[in-house]
Enzyme design. Sequence first.
Site, PDB file in Angstrom:
ATOM      1  N   SER A 139      37.115  35.658  34.621  1.00 46.21           N
ATOM      2  CA  SER A 139      38.521  35.571  34.241  1.00 46.21           C
ATOM      3  C   SER A 139      38.803  34.158  33.695  1.00 46.21           C
ATOM      4  CB  SER A 139      39.417  35.941  35.425  1.00 46.21           C
ATOM      5  OG  SER A 139      40.726  36.209  35.001  1.00 46.21           O
ATOM      6  N   ASP A 188      39.026  46.968  31.570  1.00 50.07           N
ATOM      7  CA  ASP A 188      39.745  45.709  31.775  1.00 50.07           C
ATOM      8  C   ASP A 188      40.768  45.546  30.662  1.00 50.07           C
ATOM      9  OD1 ASP A 188      40.642  43.177  32.254  1.00 50.07           O
ATOM     10  OD2 ASP A 188      38.696  42.194  32.109  1.00 50.07           O
ATOM     11  N   HIS A 199      38.876  44.822  35.537  1.00 50.47           N
ATOM     12  CA  HIS A 199      38.698  43.370  35.586  1.00 50.47           C
ATOM     13  C   HIS A 199      37.754  42.963  36.714  1.00 50.47           C
ATOM     14  CE1 HIS A 199      39.890  39.434  34.197  1.00 50.47           C
ATOM     15  NE2 HIS A 199      40.351  39.062  35.367  1.00 50.47           N
TER      16      HIS A 199
END
Length: 693
Positions: A551, A632, A664
């Site tokens: 991320s 995601d 994600h």
Amino acid sequence: MQKKRHRIGTVYGACFTALVILALSLPAVAQQMHPFSIHDMLAMDRISDSQVSPDGQWIAFVVRTTDLEANRGRTDLWLVGRDGAGLRPLTSHPDSDSNPRWGPDSRSVWFLSSRSGSSQVWRIAIDGGEARQMTVEPLDVGNLIVSPDGRHIGFTMEVFPDAPTAQATKDRLDAIAKRKDSGRVYERVLVRHWDTWKDGRRSHLFVRPAEGGQAVNVMAGMDADTPSIPFGGPEEMTFSPDGRGVVFSAKDVGREEAWSTNFDLFYSPIDGSQAPKCLTQENEALDTHPVFSPDGKTLAYLAMSRPGYESDQFQIVLMDWPGGSKRVLTDKWDRSPSSIGFAAHGRTLYATAANLGQRSLFSIDVDNGQVETIVREGSVHGFSAADGRIVYALSNMRSPAELYSVRPNGAGVQQLTDINRAKVAAAKMGDYEQFTFAGWNGETVHGYVGKPWNYEEGRKYPVAFLIHGGPQGSFGNGWSYRWNPQTYAGQGYAVVMIDFHGSVGYGQEFTDAISQHWGDRPLEDLQKGWAAAQQQYDFLDGSNACALGASYGGYMVYWIAGVWNEPWKCLVDHDGVFDTRIMGYATEELWFTEWENGGTPYENPEGYEKFNPVNHVKDWRVPMLVIHGELDYRIPVSQSIAAFTALQRQGIESKFLYFPDENHWVLKPANSILWHDTVNGWLKQHLAPSSQP
């Protein structure tokens, strides 16, 4: 969040209980000692959602186990006495049971289960017998709450806001499924969120009599969800003290949904006779987590103050009930509480908050806001107060969560469960230590250094340099089932983790420092932290290291690949932001990118380009493993495909691990094993083993 489980018979339940008791009694030496691995991580039982009975005698909680054959997790309800005695499973059905809530008599537990083929409300007596199904709704039920007098239950279902009943939503869904065409027309964003495309349904709160009757949609007509999607749960809703109404958090902002953080608290009568009334209309930021005092005269809740900023500091606000006057209780406390609850006498609030690399438990005087620390070390994941003690779940870097209790003054800590004792004892883990250094602007920055499982004095070890996501997050002293530093220690690597500017738990000014500064202030902290760790810990082999992140951590991996590639033998990027400008258009939660980059991409293009990794691709040269999931929608998969293309086009050694069925995060057990095997293989390929200096 909706979760879902029971026992299939007396014989099965008795055998299961006997096996559990036998497993808990096995000495640690009965299992062969071995370095910690992903298989150990998946084998750990996960404790959550502990609930103390009204009489203070029992704690009901959820235990999640991993079924590798079925490639999923399953959850059961367990019980333990307030003194740690009587530990036993309450349910043992192959399907999932979750969300336990006590009846007012302390003799029965309401819960959600999928054992009937869909998620419904069930109830079970704690002294034996079979569970009884309490709802037969046409849709899945989630997020269960029980009224103080036990006469009503509340739960959520995903319905079309204009559908008069849950059955009307089911009928419409059946009709849609029969259509030959599959297209959908959207007239506003969000068109998709987290890992799901929107189809017009909303999560609405329903209330009905506990023993049966028609469920009433107390949010009828609202084009909004409760709880918040995708991570909210029953903590975002509660019955009023008299049981005649409910208070819930929802974001009812129309077309601004994708760029607004304006969640409000609403009150609605349980019979739906009046439209929901907004209680926090004056605040255009986030209001959530309503909790009533024991005497019913005060509503406490969490509130942010800056619209559009999802990582703003939460304050605790006290509202007179039902009068409505409000006061901020914690305006002098520089921590952001994440959960709150009243003591039985009502003069104290308890709260958890990130705190200098821990997630601590605090008490707060309701009159003057004075804060005292009850439990500092480790990570407190949830708590429930009753009978002069506080029950809480606590983990650290060497242990998954177990249940403990403590007196309100922090004395008399007692461990109530030790479910993972044998598994933890059998897995050799690395020790860890927190350290500090002077980072950006000369300010103190914290980090952790972990030793490999086979540490020997005098040897130098290859290093996994882990960069956390968020970016308003932390690699603190807690247990993780995704990025667990012990999986690297178990491979023979030392671990370094820096809580750079932007991390939580060090004051709101520290957290705010990263916004519009993704590529400079945190990078300076990482560079200085890397140097400080090598200076303070001579077992770190600074020339034999790999940087890994997901991320925002993945963004930073892409960023350092172009601007700080000198120290690294390899890089690992999971779901990272490769092009910040395109991210500003392609992500779903626009409030995030617009706050972090100082506006929209067309209003402030310079803010998006200043620290854009795509502008430094020509300087990439370190071998990189790229990982991404198709589902995601927070950071779309095209970001990683573009990065992999850039690596391949330049002839840089690279791999791309793609999951068509993950969002994600990587959640399926088999995919988690593949993820760790691939990452560990990449590190082994590029890092030399430990050596004598």
